[in-house]
Design an enzyme around this catalytic site. Sequence first.
Site, mmCIF file in Angstrom:
data_model
loop_
_atom_site.group_PDB
_atom_site.id
_atom_site.type_symbol
_atom_site.label_atom_id
_atom_site.label_comp_id
_atom_site.label_asym_id
_atom_site.label_seq_id
_atom_site.Cartn_x
_atom_site.Cartn_y
_atom_site.Cartn_z
ATOM 1 N N LYS A 1 -1.011 -2.109 1.100
ATOM 2 C CA LYS A 1 -1.482 -1.938 2.485
ATOM 3 C C LYS A 1 -3.018 -1.888 2.491
ATOM 4 C CE LYS A 1 2.920 0.074 3.578
ATOM 5 N NZ LYS A 1 3.736 0.985 4.358
ATOM 6 N N GLU B 1 13.368 -2.946 5.562
ATOM 7 C CA GLU B 1 12.571 -1.725 5.582
ATOM 8 C C GLU B 1 12.840 -0.973 6.887
ATOM 9 O OE1 GLU B 1 8.945 -2.154 2.828
ATOM 10 O OE2 GLU B 1 8.337 -2.880 4.778
ATOM 11 N N HIS C 1 5.761 -7.572 8.367
ATOM 12 C CA HIS C 1 5.892 -6.140 8.071
ATOM 13 C C HIS C 1 5.938 -5.361 9.389
ATOM 14 C CE1 HIS C 1 5.049 -2.123 6.618
ATOM 15 N NE2 HIS C 1 5.441 -2.555 5.433
ATOM 16 N N GLU D 1 4.522 -2.768 10.271
ATOM 17 C CA GLU D 1 3.206 -2.322 10.740
ATOM 18 C C GLU D 1 2.496 -3.449 11.487
ATOM 19 O OE1 GLU D 1 1.942 -0.894 6.914
ATOM 20 O OE2 GLU D 1 3.437 0.705 7.088
ATOM 21 N N GLY E 1 6.830 5.500 4.713
ATOM 22 C CA GLY E 1 5.756 6.490 4.637
ATOM 23 C C GLY E 1 6.149 7.876 5.127
ATOM 24 N N ASN F 1 3.222 -3.133 -2.159
ATOM 25 C CA ASN F 1 2.409 -3.422 -0.981
ATOM 26 C C ASN F 1 1.352 -2.323 -0.874
ATOM 27 O OD1 ASN F 1 1.327 -3.877 1.514
ATOM 28 N ND2 ASN F 1 3.206 -3.464 2.670
ATOM 29 N N SER G 1 9.844 4.634 1.475
ATOM 30 C CA SER G 1 9.843 5.855 0.651
ATOM 31 C C SER G 1 10.640 5.694 -0.646
ATOM 32 C CB SER G 1 10.347 7.060 1.452
ATOM 33 O OG SER G 1 9.507 7.284 2.566
#
Length: 252
Positions: free
Chosen positions: A11, A169, A97, A99, A175, A9, A215
Site C-alpha cells: 500500500k 478480500e 482493490h 481501497e 486492516g 501489498n 488480516s
Amino acid sequence: MRKHIVAGNWKMNKNFEEADELVSNIMDKLEETDLKDTLLIVCPPFPYLELCTDYSNDSYFMVGAQNVSDKESGAYTGEVSASMLKSIELDYCIVGHSERRAYYGETDALVAAKVNQLLANEIKPIVCCGEVLEEREANKQFDVVKKQITDGLFHLTAEQFSEVVIAYEPVWAIGTGKTATPDQAQEMHAFIRSLIAEKYGKEVAEETSILYGGSCKPGNAKELFANPDVDGGLIGGASLKADDFVAIATSF
Ligand code: 13P
C-alpha cells in the site's frame, strides 16, 4: 495444478530507505527458506518497483504494481500505463482493490478497462473483490462478489482469463485484525470457482489461483491456506515485516 501465491501489498507505506531495508530483509530471509512451489510477489509503491526488480532479478520473487491506468498513453497527468510497467518487466499488477473502489471511485467498468490494458501488455492482473460489512450482515456477499467478477472480468476470453489471479478480500477484514474464518473464506472461494466454471468450464476454474486477503498473519495463514479453494494470500500489514511475510509464504 494451480499456483500457490503469496503477494505482499505494501500500500502507501515506506520511504526509499525503508523500502530498501524491507526488500533486502526479505531476500536474506529467503536465502534460508524453502518456499517449495509457492510463488512470492512483492507489490511496492511505484517509485520502488525497480528497486525490487533489481534485488530479485526474477529469481527470488516476482514484482507487481498496485495500480495501473485504464488508458493506453498520452495526456493523463499522474497516470502510469501498462506499457510502462511492461517496459520495466513487471509480471503482475493489483486491480480493483477495495481501497481504490472506496476512495477513488473505481467501478467494475474501470476494473475491466485496466485488466484489458494489462493483458494487452502481458501483465497478469490480480483482481480484488469482496463485500463490505453491511453487505455481509444483509447476506448479500455472494451477489456483490458475483457482480464484481462478472462485470470486471467475464468479458474476457477463456485464454485471457487464464492469466488472471483473483483475490477475495472481505472489506471488513482489511486492516481490522478481524479475519474471515477459514469456513467463510472457503465458502466464498468455492463460490467464485463455481462462477468461473460456469462461464469458462471446469478446467479453467481449476487452474485459477484465488487468494484470500484481510488480516492474514503468520498465526492464521496455515488454517486459511489449508482449505481446498484457498490458493494463497494477498497480504497488507504483515507484508511490511520480512519475517511475517516469509512466514506466511511457508504456511502451506
Ligand atoms: P491487511 O492484511 O492489512 O488486512 O490488508 C489486506 C489487503 O488489503 C491486501 O491487499
